[in-house]
Enzyme design. Structure first.
Site, PDB file in Angstrom:
ATOM      1  N   GLY A 107       0.790  -1.221   0.000  1.00  0.00           N
ATOM      2  CA  GLY A 107       0.000   0.000   0.000  1.00  0.00           C
ATOM      3  C   GLY A 107       0.824   1.274   0.000  1.00  0.00           C
ATOM      4  O   GLY A 107       0.295   2.346   0.259  1.00  0.00           O
ATOM      5  N   PRO A 119       4.898  -4.260  -1.235  1.00  0.00           N
ATOM      6  CA  PRO A 119       4.497  -3.196  -2.147  1.00  0.00           C
ATOM      7  C   PRO A 119       4.169  -3.727  -3.543  1.00  0.00           C
ATOM      8  O   PRO A 119       4.869  -4.619  -4.048  1.00  0.00           O
ATOM      9  CB  PRO A 119       5.737  -2.298  -2.200  1.00  0.00           C
ATOM     10  CG  PRO A 119       6.868  -3.219  -1.890  1.00  0.00           C
ATOM     11  CD  PRO A 119       6.339  -4.255  -0.961  1.00  0.00           C
ATOM     12  N   GLY A 120       3.108  -3.220  -4.122  1.00  0.00           N
ATOM     13  CA  GLY A 120       2.783  -3.571  -5.507  1.00  0.00           C
ATOM     14  C   GLY A 120       2.951  -2.339  -6.373  1.00  0.00           C
ATOM     15  O   GLY A 120       3.900  -2.199  -7.142  1.00  0.00           O
ATOM     16  N   ARG A 121       2.026  -1.400  -6.166  1.00  0.00           N
ATOM     17  CA  ARG A 121       2.009  -0.148  -6.928  1.00  0.00           C
ATOM     18  C   ARG A 121       3.364   0.549  -6.947  1.00  0.00           C
ATOM     19  O   ARG A 121       3.814   1.022  -7.991  1.00  0.00           O
ATOM     20  CB  ARG A 121       0.980   0.773  -6.254  1.00  0.00           C
ATOM     21  CG  ARG A 121       0.829   2.132  -6.862  1.00  0.00           C
ATOM     22  CD  ARG A 121      -0.064   2.997  -5.961  1.00  0.00           C
ATOM     23  NE  ARG A 121      -1.177   2.242  -5.409  1.00  0.00           N
ATOM     24  CZ  ARG A 121      -2.325   2.032  -6.042  1.00  0.00           C
ATOM     25  NH1 ARG A 121      -2.519   2.560  -7.215  1.00  0.00           N
ATOM     26  NH2 ARG A 121      -3.281   1.308  -5.483  1.00  0.00           N
ATOM     27  N   ARG A 130      -8.676   2.791 -13.794  1.00  0.00           N
ATOM     28  CA  ARG A 130      -8.587   3.507 -12.514  1.00  0.00           C
ATOM     29  C   ARG A 130      -9.396   4.807 -12.438  1.00  0.00           C
ATOM     30  O   ARG A 130     -10.071   5.042 -11.451  1.00  0.00           O
ATOM     31  CB  ARG A 130      -7.117   3.751 -12.141  1.00  0.00           C
ATOM     32  CG  ARG A 130      -6.333   2.447 -11.953  1.00  0.00           C
ATOM     33  CD  ARG A 130      -4.953   2.672 -11.353  1.00  0.00           C
ATOM     34  NE  ARG A 130      -5.042   3.049  -9.961  1.00  0.00           N
ATOM     35  CZ  ARG A 130      -4.900   4.274  -9.496  1.00  0.00           C
ATOM     36  NH1 ARG A 130      -4.615   5.275 -10.313  1.00  0.00           N
ATOM     37  NH2 ARG A 130      -5.029   4.527  -8.218  1.00  0.00           N
ATOM     38  N   TYR A 153     -12.003   4.370  -9.543  1.00  0.00           N
ATOM     39  CA  TYR A 153     -11.600   4.998  -8.276  1.00  0.00           C
ATOM     40  C   TYR A 153     -11.608   6.526  -8.354  1.00  0.00           C
ATOM     41  O   TYR A 153     -11.058   7.174  -7.452  1.00  0.00           O
ATOM     42  CB  TYR A 153     -10.167   4.594  -7.906  1.00  0.00           C
ATOM     43  CG  TYR A 153      -9.877   3.118  -7.848  1.00  0.00           C
ATOM     44  CD1 TYR A 153     -10.590   2.267  -7.005  1.00  0.00           C
ATOM     45  CD2 TYR A 153      -8.845   2.572  -8.614  1.00  0.00           C
ATOM     46  CE1 TYR A 153     -10.284   0.922  -6.937  1.00  0.00           C
ATOM     47  CE2 TYR A 153      -8.538   1.226  -8.543  1.00  0.00           C
ATOM     48  CZ  TYR A 153      -9.261   0.405  -7.705  1.00  0.00           C
ATOM     49  OH  TYR A 153      -8.941  -0.919  -7.637  1.00  0.00           O
ATOM     50  N   CYS A 193     -19.108   3.202 -24.624  1.00  0.00           N
ATOM     51  CA  CYS A 193     -20.433   3.787 -24.399  1.00  0.00           C
ATOM     52  C   CYS A 193     -20.785   3.762 -22.914  1.00  0.00           C
ATOM     53  O   CYS A 193     -21.645   2.991 -22.480  1.00  0.00           O
ATOM     54  CB  CYS A 193     -21.489   3.030 -25.189  1.00  0.00           C
ATOM     55  SG  CYS A 193     -21.353   3.366 -26.929  1.00  0.00           S
ATOM     56  N   GLU A 194     -20.083   4.559 -22.135  1.00  0.00           N
ATOM     57  CA  GLU A 194     -20.328   4.697 -20.696  1.00  0.00           C
ATOM     58  C   GLU A 194     -19.923   6.114 -20.334  1.00  0.00           C
ATOM     59  O   GLU A 194     -18.859   6.569 -20.756  1.00  0.00           O
ATOM     60  CB  GLU A 194     -19.419   3.742 -19.879  1.00  0.00           C
ATOM     61  CG  GLU A 194     -19.686   2.275 -20.042  1.00  0.00           C
ATOM     62  CD  GLU A 194     -20.913   1.782 -19.282  1.00  0.00           C
ATOM     63  OE1 GLU A 194     -21.392   2.497 -18.375  1.00  0.00           O
ATOM     64  OE2 GLU A 194     -21.398   0.689 -19.616  1.00  0.00           O
ATOM     65  N   TYR A 224      -1.759  -1.529 -11.949  1.00  0.00           N
ATOM     66  CA  TYR A 224      -3.204  -1.707 -12.103  1.00  0.00           C
ATOM     67  C   TYR A 224      -3.704  -1.065 -13.405  1.00  0.00           C
ATOM     68  O   TYR A 224      -4.800  -0.529 -13.463  1.00  0.00           O
ATOM     69  CB  TYR A 224      -3.955  -1.156 -10.873  1.00  0.00           C
ATOM     70  CG  TYR A 224      -3.428  -1.744  -9.579  1.00  0.00           C
ATOM     71  CD1 TYR A 224      -3.700  -3.079  -9.253  1.00  0.00           C
ATOM     72  CD2 TYR A 224      -2.624  -1.002  -8.723  1.00  0.00           C
ATOM     73  CE1 TYR A 224      -3.188  -3.641  -8.100  1.00  0.00           C
ATOM     74  CE2 TYR A 224      -2.108  -1.559  -7.564  1.00  0.00           C
ATOM     75  CZ  TYR A 224      -2.390  -2.883  -7.255  1.00  0.00           C
ATOM     76  OH  TYR A 224      -1.882  -3.446  -6.106  1.00  0.00           O
TER      77      TYR A 224
HETATM   78  C1  LIG Z   1      -2.925  -5.478  -3.405  1.00  0.00           C
HETATM   79  C2  LIG Z   1      -2.159  -6.010  -2.276  1.00  0.00           C
HETATM   80  C3  LIG Z   1      -0.893  -5.506  -1.964  1.00  0.00           C
HETATM   81  C4  LIG Z   1      -0.258  -4.368  -2.711  1.00  0.00           C
HETATM   82  O1  LIG Z   1      -0.935  -3.164  -2.618  1.00  0.00           O
HETATM   83  P1  LIG Z   1      -0.246  -1.894  -3.307  1.00  0.00           P
HETATM   84  O2  LIG Z   1      -1.149  -0.770  -2.997  1.00  0.00           O
HETATM   85  O3  LIG Z   1      -0.190  -2.144  -4.757  1.00  0.00           O
HETATM   86  O4  LIG Z   1       1.089  -1.744  -2.700  1.00  0.00           O
HETATM   87  C5  LIG Z   1      -0.183  -6.096  -0.953  1.00  0.00           C
HETATM   88  N1  LIG Z   1      -0.703  -7.132  -0.244  1.00  0.00           N
HETATM   89  C6  LIG Z   1      -1.922  -7.630  -0.499  1.00  0.00           C
HETATM   90  C7  LIG Z   1      -2.419  -8.770   0.301  1.00  0.00           C
HETATM   91  C8  LIG Z   1      -2.697  -7.090  -1.512  1.00  0.00           C
HETATM   92  O5  LIG Z   1      -3.900  -7.598  -1.757  1.00  0.00           O
END
Ligand SMILES: *Cc1c(COP(=O)(O)O)cnc(C)c1O
Length: 431
Positions: free
Chosen positions: A256, A292-294, A330, A334, A361-362, A390
């Site tokens: 996150g 971390p993903g994002r 996104r 969001y 068409c939205e 994402y």
């Molecule tokens: C989506 C997710 C993440 C990563 O979230 P980011 O906002 O992309 O960093 C980490 N752990 C779990 C379990 C998730 O579902």
């Protein structure tokens, strides 16, 4: 994945982090991308087109490892599961956090070992559990994280007795939008007060290796207090579990980590997040893990689109482009903000107030509204920033729109890593 140990590793990491700042800035803004280079890619590969810079992915991984030298950093692969990205992340020393059987499969295909893969089952379909348990037999070091006692039973029925981690619902959520907060949502994790009992009851039967929680996505400077609270609660829980069943291998406090989607937003201070995390966790035997993903991929990617139609409406100029909510969801899902830049413009183009709309068409199919943009003419190319996380992952074929192509950059050199879907692809599955 071994964590680099102790204070020595931490100091060395800090020093390296400081000296590397110039070559590895905390954020890469859309304005820093070379416009002519992007136009050339759009011309060569067509639009809409995702561009993923693998060098920037590596830089983001390096900064994370420097900020968390004594932690295990796991990439939440759902942010971008493309093979080219996964390989770059793996080579950069991050483990893989997977949310489905499909993601586990992709991590293995990208060369990850079982020991580097954590599968976090969220309300897992039977097919996913069947598949993952099957893969676990060949990769017994794989870790399965459960978010319900019920999932433990379902694993047991399938003969699984391997590395188990329990996801707690910490009762604390964080994030940039209600739809991305998971920490206090009952869907995710075992109720906090039940985790220690569950841990004790499964410890003899499975190899209980860790605890896990994830507050949500988009932690910013303002939201750090939530993060701190979650980590504190996980530290307390870990001490309780460790006193009852013995030392854990890790305490995973989730991902996150936010990225600045707006040009004027400051980047996340990773060192502060790392310091706050360590301090809030306190003394536990288990190694800290983050997911971390994002943060790993967002600013490594841009989306290129071409202007089809320009229409003067009463209060804005509607700029119709060939990318929309099926390419980048996104903004529609969001209300997310993404920087948009006219990369075909020269300095003489005056700025206009533009609403950039897609071909779906939205009414939700707009990438921005009333945004100041250098006058986009028909045929101009626009770049959408921070599209690496994402972006392609959430693309769909709604309105029978084939999904875009994707190129990866290494040292500025491009190669096609995902071909554009065709109209024929769209009907391929029909019998
Ligand atoms: C989506 C997710 C993440 C990563 O979230 P980011 O906002 O992309 O960093 C980490 N752990 C779990 C379990 C998730 O579902």
């Amino acid at each position: 994945m071994t964590a680099e140990g102790g204070d020595a590793g931490r100091t060395a990491g800090r020093t390296a982090g400081r000296t590397a700042d110039a070559e590895n800035p905390p954020v890469r803004r859309l304005s820093a991308w070379d416009a002519d280079g992007l136009v050339a890619l759009a011309e060569e590969y067509g639009t809409p087109l995702y561009v993923m810079d693998r060098d920037r992915v590596r830089q983001n991984c390096a900064r994370l490892r420097e900020a968390f030298p004594d932690a295990e950093v796991r990439y939440a692969v759902k942010a971008h599961t493309g093979r080219a990205v996964l390989e770059a992340v793996r080579e950069s020393g991050l483990a893989a956090e997977c949310a489905s059987a499909g993601e586990v499969e992709r991590a293995l295909a990208a060369g990850y070992e079982g020991a580097e893969i954590q599968y976090t089952a969220v309300n897992p379909p039977a097919r996913d559990l069947d598949h993952v348990v099957d893969r676990w037999r060949d990769h017994p070091e794989l870790t399965v994280t459960v978010g319900a006692a019920d999932t433990v039973d379902r694993l047991r029925e399938r003969g699984f007795d391997g590395r188990l981690c329990i996801r707690a619902n910490p009762g604390v959520g964080a994030g940039h939008h209600e739809k991305v907060r998971t920490g206090a949502n009952a869907k995710f994790g075992v109720p906090y007060d039940e985790v220690a009992d569950l841990a004790e009851s499964v410890a003899g039967e499975f190899e209980l290796v860790g605890l896990h929680a994830h507050a949500g996505s988009g932690i910013s400077g303002e939201d750090l207090s939530n993060h701190r609270e979650l980590v504190e609660r996980m530290g307390n829980l870990a001490r309780e579990v460790e006193s009852r069943v013995g030392p854990l291998e890790f305490v995973d406090v989730g991902g996150g980590f936010g990225v600045p989607y707006r040009e004027e937003e400051p980047p996340l201070d990773l060192e502060s997040v790392a310091d706050a995390t360590r301090e809030a966790l306190g003394d536990v035997s288990g190694t800290l893990a983050v997911e971390p993903g994002r943060y790993v991929v967002a600013d490594a990617g841009v989306l290129l689109a071409r202007v089809n139609t320009v229409k003067q409406a009463a209060d804005a100029t509607v700029v119709g482009v060939d990318a929309g909510m099926t390419t980048l969801l996104r903004p529609a899902m969001y209300d997310a903000y993404h920087e948009i830049r006219n990369i075909s413009s020269d300095d003489n183009d005056e700025a206009i107030s533009a609403t950039v709309a897609g071909p779906i068409c939205e009414s939700a199919d707009v990438l921005c509204e009333n945004r100041s943009l250098a006058n986009p003419r028909r045929g101009a190319y626009l770049a959408v920033g921070n599209a690496g996380a994402y972006g392609y992952e959430m693309a769909s074929t709604y309105n029978s729109r084939p999904r875009p192509a994707e190129v990866a950059l290494d040292g500025g050199k491009a190669r096609l890593v995902r071909r554009r879907e065709t109209l024929t692809d769209l009907t391929e599955l029909e019998q």
